[in-house]
Scaffold this motif. Structure first.
Motif, mmCIF file in Angstrom:
data_model
loop_
_atom_site.group_PDB
_atom_site.id
_atom_site.type_symbol
_atom_site.label_atom_id
_atom_site.label_comp_id
_atom_site.label_asym_id
_atom_site.label_seq_id
_atom_site.Cartn_x
_atom_site.Cartn_y
_atom_site.Cartn_z
ATOM 1 N N SER A 1 56.927 27.173 40.905
ATOM 2 C CA SER A 1 57.097 26.888 39.480
ATOM 3 C C SER A 1 56.008 27.650 38.736
ATOM 4 C CB SER A 1 56.942 25.376 39.250
ATOM 5 O OG SER A 1 56.394 25.108 37.979
ATOM 6 N N ALA B 1 60.387 23.239 37.249
ATOM 7 C CA ALA B 1 60.275 21.878 36.726
ATOM 8 C C ALA B 1 60.898 21.779 35.345
ATOM 9 C CB ALA B 1 58.802 21.477 36.662
ATOM 10 N N LYS C 1 62.080 18.816 32.120
ATOM 11 C CA LYS C 1 61.576 17.607 31.484
ATOM 12 C C LYS C 1 61.984 16.380 32.306
ATOM 13 C CE LYS C 1 61.945 15.333 27.058
ATOM 14 N NZ LYS C 1 62.932 15.055 26.035
ATOM 15 N N LYS D 1 73.061 24.463 25.981
ATOM 16 C CA LYS D 1 71.629 24.717 26.152
ATOM 17 C C LYS D 1 71.398 26.111 26.731
ATOM 18 C CE LYS D 1 67.532 22.620 28.268
ATOM 19 N NZ LYS D 1 66.903 21.316 28.539
HETATM 20 C C1 BTN Z 1 63.678 21.305 30.165
HETATM 21 O O1 BTN Z 1 63.838 20.386 30.956
HETATM 22 O O2 BTN Z 1 64.516 21.567 29.301
HETATM 23 C C2 BTN Z 1 62.433 22.170 30.260
HETATM 24 C C3 BTN Z 1 62.656 23.270 31.261
HETATM 25 C C4 BTN Z 1 61.477 24.201 31.404
HETATM 26 C C5 BTN Z 1 61.698 25.190 32.515
HETATM 27 C C6 BTN Z 1 60.619 26.234 32.556
HETATM 28 S S1 BTN Z 1 61.028 27.584 33.608
HETATM 29 C C7 BTN Z 1 59.425 28.218 33.449
HETATM 30 C C8 BTN Z 1 58.487 27.027 33.487
HETATM 31 N N1 BTN Z 1 58.157 26.698 34.852
HETATM 32 C C9 BTN Z 1 58.664 25.537 35.237
HETATM 33 O O3 BTN Z 1 58.571 25.042 36.366
HETATM 34 N N2 BTN Z 1 59.324 24.972 34.209
HETATM 35 C C10 BTN Z 1 59.259 25.784 33.026
#
Ligand code: BTN
Length: 277
Positions: free
Chosen positions: A34, A62, A64, A129
């Motif tokens: 991540s 990751a 939300k 989205k």
């Molecule tokens: C959501 O749940 O809408 C938020 C998603 C965020 C994803 C991004 S991808 C780059 C960064 N690294 C991660 O592990 N998550 C964020």
């Protein structure tokens, strides 16, 4: 942790960002667990404000609320940027809204389909989205608070690429625009716009960010609910701290600061294009 930190191995876009405080250090990695997690570890070790981690793919992206973020190799912009803002803890949630405004502006500048902002952390195109934002706070070895701002933007994914449960609710820039979209151009545009809005936020506070967010919103005026609850009321504005203001059927206004907000009156369409400065 092993990361590609040799500046000579950076792609050309890293040079394009070199003039700004954001993106002076860019780690572009093929695969990570991540980008948020990798950058948080760097931040704990003292990485500079503006350090960026980008990956072509994540194995444990990751989202939300402990959810996973879906990606395919090369299918999107998976980017985290480290911020060390001079702000109180209570002001930090505003950064999610600020990032959404910056990305909205970057897409408009690139003449890409107009996105609507869904409170607090989503960008939608045609009600689907296209981007999620995950801002996570931490504390480094010196006790300084930092924010890792993670952006997951679907760029080149096709409808067939999404897993079944996302196929009807997600989209990508390529799908929406009907043409290939250059992920580096989006990345550079986003960092430039983020720099601009961070500057305004530092100098002028939340007010201009809030005004821009409201203008680009596809949330205000909509009937909304939170979590498993039924209708709470109509989304009518943003509070000073970035919370969502909702007017219930008695006319009372309530502020919401977290939770999964749902639209209860159909799809969220994109807003009118806002002129960008
Ligand atoms: C959501 O749940 O809408 C938020 C998603 C965020 C994803 C991004 S991808 C780059 C960064 N690294 C991660 O592990 N998550 C964020």
């Amino acid at each position: 942790m092993s990361v590609a930190s040799d500046p000579h191995s950076f792609p050309p876009c890293a040079d394009a960002c070199a003039g700004s405080r954001l993106g002076r250090v860019v780690h572009w990695l093929p695969v990570v667990s991540s980008t948020n997690r990798v950058l948080a570890a760097m931040a704990e070790d003292g990485a500079l404000h503006g350090t960026v981690v980008i990956a072509d793919h994540q194995t444990a992206g990751a989202g939300k609320g402990e959810r996973a973020w879906f990606s395919k190799p090369g299918g999107g912009l998976l980017l985290s940027v480290l911020l060390r803002p001079d702000a109180s803890f209570g002001e930090l949630p505003q950064l999610t809204l600020l990032a959404a405004v910056a990305l909205h502006d970057a897409l408009a500048r690139l003449d890409l389909p107009n996105a609507g902002l869904k409170w607090p952390n989503d960008l939608l195109i045609g009600g689907r989205k296209v981007c999620g934002i995950l801002a996570e706070t931490g504390t480094d070895q010196d006790g300084e608070v930092f924010v890792v701002l993670g952006i997951g933007l679907n760029v080149g994914l096709r409808v067939d690429d999404f897993p079944h449960e996302l196929a009807a609710i997600a989209t990508s820039l390529t799908e929406a625009a009907g043409r290939p979209v250059d992920v580096r151009a989006v990345m550079e545009g986003f960092l430039e716009a983020l720099e601009f809005w961070l500057g305004r936020w530092c100098r002028e506070g939340f007010a201009p960010v809030r005004a821009a967010w409201c203008e680009a919103s596809c949330t205000l005026g909509r009937r909304v609910g939170f979590g498993g609850e039924g209708e709470i009321g109509e989304a009518v504005g943003l509070a000073d701290d970035g919370g969502l203001l909702v007017r219930d059927r008695n006319g009372d206004i309530h502020g919401f600061h977290s939770g999964d907000m749902r639209f209860l009156d159909g799809a969220c369409e994109s807003t009118q294009t806002r002129s960008v400065s």
